[in-house]
Write a protein that holds these residues in place. Structure first.
Motif, PDB file in Angstrom:
ATOM      1  N   LEU A  82       0.799  -1.256  -0.189  1.00 24.13           N
ATOM      2  CA  LEU A  82      -0.023  -0.012  -0.003  1.00 24.13           C
ATOM      3  C   LEU A  82       0.745   1.362  -0.032  1.00 24.13           C
ATOM      4  O   LEU A  82       0.608   2.063  -0.716  1.00 24.13           O
ATOM      5  CB  LEU A  82      -0.918   0.151   1.254  1.00 24.13           C
ATOM      6  N   LEU A  83       1.708   1.407   0.826  1.00 22.22           N
ATOM      7  CA  LEU A  83       2.716   2.229   0.914  1.00 22.22           C
ATOM      8  C   LEU A  83       3.366   2.622  -0.342  1.00 22.22           C
ATOM      9  O   LEU A  83       3.538   3.617  -0.839  1.00 22.22           O
ATOM     10  CB  LEU A  83       3.915   2.024   1.936  1.00 22.22           C
ATOM     11  N   SER A  84       3.895   1.707  -1.026  1.00 24.70           N
ATOM     12  CA  SER A  84       4.506   1.470  -2.398  1.00 24.70           C
ATOM     13  C   SER A  84       3.538   2.091  -3.487  1.00 24.70           C
ATOM     14  O   SER A  84       4.166   3.141  -4.216  1.00 24.70           O
ATOM     15  CB  SER A  84       5.196   0.254  -2.730  1.00 24.70           C
ATOM     16  N   LEU A  85       2.396   1.811  -3.570  1.00 21.23           N
ATOM     17  CA  LEU A  85       1.427   2.145  -4.586  1.00 21.23           C
ATOM     18  C   LEU A  85       0.982   3.647  -4.233  1.00 21.23           C
ATOM     19  O   LEU A  85       1.188   4.446  -5.262  1.00 21.23           O
ATOM     20  CB  LEU A  85       0.163   1.534  -4.367  1.00 21.23           C
ATOM     21  N   CYS A  86       0.601   3.852  -2.864  1.00 23.71           N
ATOM     22  CA  CYS A  86       0.454   5.423  -2.828  1.00 23.71           C
ATOM     23  C   CYS A  86       1.608   6.277  -2.871  1.00 23.71           C
ATOM     24  O   CYS A  86       1.320   7.196  -3.873  1.00 23.71           O
ATOM     25  CB  CYS A  86       0.005   5.578  -1.518  1.00 23.71           C
ATOM     26  N   GLY A  87       2.693   5.970  -2.583  1.00 17.13           N
ATOM     27  CA  GLY A  87       4.047   6.843  -2.910  1.00 17.13           C
ATOM     28  C   GLY A  87       4.313   6.975  -4.465  1.00 17.13           C
ATOM     29  O   GLY A  87       4.646   7.930  -5.088  1.00 17.13           O
TER      30      GLY A  87
END
Length: 181
Positions: free
Chosen positions: A92-97
């Motif tokens: 999720l962090l990778s996708l949002c970032g």
């Protein structure tokens, strides 16, 4: 007439196949860079979660030299790889970032056209990648204190942006030799 249609379709098929192969190759490069980065010591010792973002070099390359769609595709595929290797929260962090970072770089490219350097785009991309991750994590951990981490993320984003821009510049000749430019 039919021969012309056949040639046009063949040209389109060749272009689509080339685009698919290039996207796959860049995604493979992103995975390798991610694995290499995980074996390196952290750039800011004692600060958890701060990385250089080497795999973002593949996304930036796609954005600068291919097209937006391929860059977004690689960012999404990277998040899928992160899901498989590090779990749902990291994904999720990778996708949002990644999505926020790409969107900001595209906006800057549209506003400034050819007058903005890859270094500045890379720095903004890295900083907004960190901001996107912070926004995502703030929905998971609802403490206001998570935002105290923002100055560290801004500083590390500037360092990471400089590093990825320099590394992209060094990697470009190798990518050109394999037909990626």
């Amino acid at each position: 007439m039919d021969n012309k249609l056949y040639e046009d379709q063949a040209t389109r098929n060749l272009r689509n196949t080339r685009r698919l192969v290039l996207t796959g190759l860049l995604f493979a490069i992103a995975m390798v860079l991610s694995i290499v980065e995980s074996s390196l010591p952290p750039i800011l010792v004692g600060v958890p979660g701060v990385k250089m973002g080497l795999s973002n070099i593949a996304v930036m390359y796609a954005l600068f030299f291919l097209n937006k769609r391929q860059a977004y595709t690689i960012a999404i595929l990277k998040a899928g790889f992160v899901f498989l290797t590090r779990g749902a929260v990291a994904s999720l962090l990778s996708l949002c970032g990644g999505i926020l970072s790409l969107t900001i770089m595209i906006i800057l490219m549209v506003i400034f056209k050819k007058r903005i350097s890859y270094l500045i785009l890379s720095i903004f991309g890295a900083v907004f990648h960190n901001i996107g991750q912070l926004v995502a994590i703030s929905f998971i951990f609802t403490s206001i204190y998570i935002w105290a981490y923002l100055p560290v993320l801004l500083f590390s984003g500037i360092l990471a942006g400089i590093a990825t821009s320099i590394l992209l510049k060094f990697i470009l000749p190798a990518l050109q030799r394999v037909g990626l430019k």
